[in-house]
Design a protein around this motif. Structure first.
Motif, PDB file in Angstrom:
ATOM      1  N   ASP A 539       3.722  10.409  29.952  1.00  0.00           N
ATOM      2  CA  ASP A 539       3.500   9.554  31.133  1.00  0.00           C
ATOM      3  C   ASP A 539       3.720  10.356  32.404  1.00  0.00           C
ATOM      4  OD1 ASP A 539       3.471   7.662  29.105  1.00  0.00           O
ATOM      5  OD2 ASP A 539       4.691   6.218  30.185  1.00  0.00           O
ATOM      6  N   SER A 540       4.957  10.796  32.592  1.00  0.00           N
ATOM      7  CA  SER A 540       5.302  11.483  33.843  1.00  0.00           C
ATOM      8  C   SER A 540       4.571  12.817  33.955  1.00  0.00           C
ATOM      9  CB  SER A 540       6.814  11.690  33.946  1.00  0.00           C
ATOM     10  OG  SER A 540       7.304  12.443  32.850  1.00  0.00           O
ATOM     11  N   GLY A 541       4.314  13.449  32.801  1.00  0.00           N
ATOM     12  CA  GLY A 541       3.585  14.722  32.819  1.00  0.00           C
ATOM     13  C   GLY A 541       2.148  14.577  33.251  1.00  0.00           C
ATOM     14  N   SER A 542       1.642  13.337  33.280  1.00  0.00           N
ATOM     15  CA  SER A 542       0.270  13.082  33.742  1.00  0.00           C
ATOM     16  C   SER A 542       0.213  12.746  35.226  1.00  0.00           C
ATOM     17  CB  SER A 542      -0.333  11.906  32.947  1.00  0.00           C
ATOM     18  OG  SER A 542      -0.315  12.162  31.566  1.00  0.00           O
ATOM     19  N   SER A 543       1.359  12.699  35.895  1.00  0.00           N
ATOM     20  CA  SER A 543       1.390  12.226  37.287  1.00  0.00           C
ATOM     21  C   SER A 543       0.617  13.141  38.236  1.00  0.00           C
ATOM     22  CB  SER A 543       2.840  12.082  37.771  1.00  0.00           C
ATOM     23  OG  SER A 543       3.491  13.334  37.809  1.00  0.00           O
ATOM     24  N   THR A 578       0.194  19.510  30.251  1.00  0.00           N
ATOM     25  CA  THR A 578      -0.982  18.646  30.421  1.00  0.00           C
ATOM     26  C   THR A 578      -1.955  19.243  31.428  1.00  0.00           C
ATOM     27  OG1 THR A 578       0.198  17.342  32.098  1.00  0.00           O
ATOM     28  CG2 THR A 578       0.268  16.539  29.826  1.00  0.00           C
ATOM     29  N   SER A 579      -1.426  19.936  32.434  1.00  0.00           N
ATOM     30  CA  SER A 579      -2.297  20.534  33.452  1.00  0.00           C
ATOM     31  C   SER A 579      -3.057  21.736  32.916  1.00  0.00           C
ATOM     32  CB  SER A 579      -1.456  20.942  34.671  1.00  0.00           C
ATOM     33  OG  SER A 579      -2.269  21.499  35.674  1.00  0.00           O
ATOM     34  N   VAL A 580      -2.351  22.621  32.220  1.00  0.00           N
ATOM     35  CA  VAL A 580      -3.013  23.800  31.649  1.00  0.00           C
ATOM     36  C   VAL A 580      -4.031  23.371  30.591  1.00  0.00           C
ATOM     37  CG1 VAL A 580      -2.653  25.882  30.260  1.00  0.00           C
ATOM     38  CG2 VAL A 580      -1.103  25.371  32.158  1.00  0.00           C
ATOM     39  N   ALA A 581      -3.665  22.368  29.787  1.00  0.00           N
ATOM     40  CA  ALA A 581      -4.568  21.910  28.724  1.00  0.00           C
ATOM     41  C   ALA A 581      -5.855  21.329  29.279  1.00  0.00           C
ATOM     42  CB  ALA A 581      -3.857  20.875  27.851  1.00  0.00           C
ATOM     43  N   ALA A 586      -1.373  25.689  36.487  1.00  0.00           N
ATOM     44  CA  ALA A 586      -0.193  24.847  36.735  1.00  0.00           C
ATOM     45  C   ALA A 586      -0.485  23.826  37.825  1.00  0.00           C
ATOM     46  CB  ALA A 586       0.994  25.717  37.136  1.00  0.00           C
ATOM     47  N   PRO A 587       0.203  22.681  37.803  1.00  0.00           N
ATOM     48  CA  PRO A 587      -0.034  21.651  38.818  1.00  0.00           C
ATOM     49  C   PRO A 587       0.809  21.846  40.064  1.00  0.00           C
ATOM     50  CG  PRO A 587       1.482  20.802  37.196  1.00  0.00           C
ATOM     51  CD  PRO A 587       1.129  22.208  36.752  1.00  0.00           C
ATOM     52  N   TYR A 588       1.546  22.963  40.129  1.00  0.00           N
ATOM     53  CA  TYR A 588       2.433  23.219  41.271  1.00  0.00           C
ATOM     54  C   TYR A 588       2.385  24.698  41.652  1.00  0.00           C
ATOM     55  CZ  TYR A 588       5.122  23.505  36.876  1.00  0.00           C
ATOM     56  OH  TYR A 588       5.515  23.728  35.581  1.00  0.00           O
TER      57      TYR A 588
END
Length: 929
Positions: A539-543, A578-581, A586-588
């Motif tokens: 959940d939070s990893g999809s934010s 989740t971002s790399v996949a 990375a998302p940051y």
């Protein structure tokens, strides 16, 4: 004449007593009514965007000092960036799914067992519970002084968030990263669900370390060739989890290790040669001999009898076997260990995966006579049985680190179950490359998350609960084949966006699926839904996708993530994976971490120790700004200490900053910056010195804020107020401010410098002291270039424009040193009753060598700097007080000569020189005229 009325004494309504607990709520209400946050963003429209993405706290209880620390750190950054040339929105978030919320919600609603109500009813109870605590936490966070879009946070239970989460899942599933399989996972029998690595805590756990004999039934002729009796020959295994013995199907050896066949009495034992001595010592066996030695690979496919079940254990080989402890003969239960499972699955597929423990942590019928026991009870009963039957070789009571559930704090099990996994191995190389592109603060964070990702193979993403986002998979009722179809999952995403994930439980399968769906394996059109939900870390990893990419005021990737150090295995990692996949990076751009809050002695806070402090206690007693000062004063990358003594010290430090501002405010009561300000070339040298100190402070603070080392900003501001201002510049300035004619150039010069100092200092401290800085801003005069409504609407101070060289700075640093020594001499003279106030004094300075030339060059400024009536400089003789800061200096203090001026209280031989004012000195007479 009443000369006091002729002095320019300070006047201000700015109170000495802060009364923060009372005043702050009024200010907070004012900020909300004036929409300060929204106006900040409007004013910064068009500037570069800086996005700090908020990691969502759980909405299942009141905030604590850890979350208060976290939110305050974030607010310091957001405030600074909005004043440093950026547009920095802040969207707070909340994690609302998961077992902690479900358990608390059920308890509050009086529902002991979730099976007694429908899934939809249970989810409604959980939703109401989460939103109630979300609202409570929101108000508590706002009270800390944090600005942000509090009315429009992101929440993991909203329809739009859940819809985007399904899209992330769909993308990963389509790429083949998501699969379902049987594999040992962390299992909490108390919570009855699988757990991810991020949900595991290690704690000390007492247990029995046991050595167990497995009788050899097939030795491939190797042992009997040495004349041994197989009925008395045993492989000796070692384990600390006695309850897993019913799951044993094999004994694993290291293929290249040497193993000894040992004769002891009439029995023979097989164990690694390197561990033989320690194992025999544990069994208190001293009289033994080695009959033969073998390589581990020689013993493969031998067989042994399970010590209490009608089952054969196969001797196998594995590279995971070590010689660190035990016997080198590894008890292998593939249903209860990842390495055991992998070696059996990959190399010995003929071996069964036995899981003799159910979801409640009780042994099943496959455990034979021990069926029905809990694993804890089984540990004792099985050990007793082994002793009674002679199968126990040795036993020792030990305390070791064992995985516990982070929610219920009970020991967990390794248990093979059918779960949904994300294969991290499939994109691990990309993940490590992405880590290398991120700035990690502190730097060791990079190594920590890299090692965690490298060690991770699979991420268990399914949970056996109802309160969460369902895994959007259907199964063919005919053949059981899972329907992993991107179009189907995107269709579910659309349904969730409109109706929320409750639709999964409220709607029939045929209504959830697009028309015409068929099983790709057997062509069946009849399907059933998956019952598991996704791990809350998914959940939070999809934010990053559900929030950063969906909200127009934000951007992807985020400039910054900031959370506690535990999030290397939690949110930092789940977001990264989740971002790399899905996006390959990375998302940051940067990640900052903070430590844990501990008490004044460095101990973890707990109810049992009675050392806990909740944020509201601090706010009620001291005010939120003192809590913010505690955050800013701490080197938060390590553990952060807090106690009543620390808070008292910070209150004293706060008072120094506040009183510095109050003194300046009092002396600017008649100052209009647009009308009364003088040019920089009209300032006195000491004024220019003070402004150079302000420039230095601004540079230090900028570096501190930019590098997230906020304690450096706090200490610089505090030292500036105490050392440079209160103890020197403002003290020296009093005569000019009080005695000079109100509108004289000399006084206006002092006011100009003070105004610039207060303006700059207030801006610099505003990210830290949110309330007090705005209180000062409202109380002080402003020029036409400033936005008077709120300090946040103004930028961080730029350089004052004062141009001085190194010689000027060195000159004033030296004067400062002289003053420190003279102050000590004056204090001694006061103690010896030579003088009362410092203006009663005449100071004689005895200097040697080059110092004499320097002091003579600044002699005209020293009386004001020392706040004495007379100065005399000599290069011969010795003073009564030896200099400490300046060893070449000595000082003698005597009572000043002349008469005391009734207005300025200095002694002078000019008192009475003006017949119109016979009681005052010439300087005061000129001011009065």
């Amino acid at each position: 004449m009443d000369y006091k009325s002729t002095l320019n004494l300070p006047k201000t309504d700015f109170p000495m007593q802060a009364s923060l607990p009372k005043r702050e709520p009024e200010m907070l209400k004012n900020w909300e009514e004036k929409h300060i946050y929204e106006k900040v963003l409007e004013k910064n429209e068009g500037k570069p965007l800086f996005v700090l993405h908020d990691g969502p706290p759980y909405a299942n209880g009141d905030i604590h000092l850890g979350t208060a620390l976290n939110k305050t750190l974030k607010d310091i950054i957001v405030r600074y960036r909005n004043m440093a040339g950026y547009k920095a929105p802040y969207v707070p978030g909340w994690d609302t799914h998961g077992l902690p919320t479900e358990l608390k919600a059920r308890k509050k609603a009086g529902v002991e067992n979730s099976t007694t109500i429908s899934d939809v009813e249970l989810r409604e109870i959980c939703r109401e519970f989460a939103l109630k605590y979300l609202d409570d936490q929101r108000n508590q966070f706002k009270r800390l002084g944090g600005i942000g879009d509090w009315e429009h946070p992101y929440i993991t239970l909203t329809h739009d968030f859940e819809a985007e989460q399904i899209k992330i899942f769909a993308e990963m599933a389509t790429k083949g990263y998501i699969y379902k399989g049987l594999k040992p996972v962390y299992w909490c029998p108390e919570c009855e669900t699988a757990l991810a690595e991020a949900e595991i805590e290690y704690a000390e756990d007492p247990c029995n370390s046991i050595y167990v004999k497995f009788r050899v039934t097939d030795d491939k002729g190797l042992f009997t060739a040495k004349g041994v009796d197989l009925s008395k020959t045993y492989f000796v295994i070692w384990t600390t989890t006695t309850w897993t013995l019913p799951g044993n199907v094999a004994i694993c050896l290291g293929p290249e290790f040497e193993y000894s066949l040992i004769k002891c009495g009439d029995e023979y034992y097989v164990m690694a040669s390197a561990l033989m001595e320690s194992a025999m010592k544990e069994a208190e066996k001293t009289d033994y001999e080695v009959v033969a030695t073998f390589k581990g690979s020689d013993l493969e496919y031998m067989k042994a009898q399970h010590p209490f079940l009608d089952r054969t254990s196969l001797v196998i080989l594995g590279d995971h076997v070590t010689l660190e402890s035990g016997t080198g003969c590894v008890h292998t239960a593939p249903g209860h260990g990842v390495e055991d499972f992998e070696v059996c699955r990959d190399h010995y597929p003929e071996l069964p995966i036995v899981v003799p423990v159910d979801s409640h942590g009780k042994l099943t019928e496959e455990a034979g006579q021990f069926a029905g026991l809990t694993t804890e009870a089984a540990n004792k009963v099985i050990a007793k049985h082994l002793q009674e039957t002679g199968a126990m070789f040795a036993m020792q009571h030990i305390i070791h680190q064992y995985p516990h559930c982070w929610r219920c704090k009970n020991p967990v099990l390794f248990r093979a179950t059918e779960q949904w996994f994300c294969s991290v191995d499939a994109f691990k190389k990309q993940a490590v490359e992405a880590i290398n592109e991120v700035e990690w603060i502190p730097g060791w964070g990079k190594d920590r998350i890299t090692s965690m990702v490298l060690d991770r193979k699979d991420w268990c993403i399914s949970r056996q609960r109802r309160w969460g986002v369902p895994i959007p998979i259907f199964y063919c009722k005919e053949c059981g084949e899972p329907l992993i179809d991107k179009d189907v999952m995107l269709h579910i995403s659309d349904i969730f966006r409109e109706k929320g994930s409750d639709a999964w439980y409220a709607m029939e399968e045929k209504d959830l699926l697009p028309e015409g769906m068929k099983c790709k394996k057997c062509g069946c059109t009849d399907f059933k839904k998956e019952h598991d939900i996704m791990d809350v870390w998914f959940d939070s990893g999809s934010s990053h996708a559900a929030v950063l990419q969906q909200r127009s005021e934000l951007k992807w990737p985020a400039d910054l993530y900031l959370e506690g150090a535990d999030q290397y295995r939690g949110w930092f990692q789940s977001s990264l994976l989740t971002s790399v996949a899905t996006r390959g990076t990375a998302p940051y751009k940067a990640v900052v971490t903070h430590g844990w809050v501990v008490d004044g002695e460095g101990r973890k806070m707990s109810k049992s120790l009675g050392n806990g402090i909740v944020p509201q206690e601090i706010i009620d007693q001291y005010g939120a700004d003192i809590l913010r000062l505690w955050v800013a004063s701490s080197d938060y990358h390590a553990d952060i200490r807090i106690s009543k003594e620390i808070l008292k010290q910070l209150s004293d430090a706060y008072r120094k900053i506040r009183n510095t501002a109050r003194f300046i405010l009092g002396n600017l009561s008649d100052f209009d910056p647009d009308q009364d300000r003088v040019s920089l070339d009209q300032l006195q040298p000491i004024d220019r010195w003070a402004l150079t100190k302000l420039d230095a402070l601004a540079a230090k603070c900028k570096e501190a804020y930019e590098t997230y080392e906020f304690h450096n900003a706090y200490h610089a501001i505090h030292n500036f107020c105490v050392v440079d201002m209160s103890n020197f510049y403002l003290d020296v300035l009093k005569n000019r401010l009080y005695v000079e004619k109100a509108d004289s150039q000399n006084r206006r010069a002092a006011q100009t410098a003070m105004y610039m100092i207060l303006d700059g200092m207030t801006r610099l401290v505003s990210p830290i002291l949110a309330y007090t800085s705005d209180e000062i801003w409202q109380a002080m005069p402003h020029d036409s270039s400033a936005d008077k409504e709120c300090v946040l609407f103004n930028e961080m101070p730029k350089t004052t424009g004062v141009d001085v060289d190194e010689a000027f700075t060195a000159r004033w640093d030296r004067i400062h040193q002289l003053r420190d020594d003279v102050k000590k001499a004056l204090e001694l003279a006061r103690k010896n009753k030579v003088i009362g106030a410092s203006l009663d004094a005449k100071v004689q300075l005895f200097c040697e060598g080059e110092l004499y030339d320097f002091v003579k060059s600044v002699e005209g400024e020293l009386a004001d700097v020392f706040i004495v009536s007379q100065i005399e400089v000599s290069n011969s003789g010795k003073g009564e007080f030896a200099g400490e800061e300046v060893p070449e200096l000595s000082v003698t203090v005597s009572h000043a000569e002349g008469e005391k001026c009734a207005r300025c209280w200095s002694f002078s031989d000019t008192v009475g020189s003006d017949p119109a004012h016979p009681d005052v000195c010439k300087h005061c007479a000129e001011a009065l005229s």
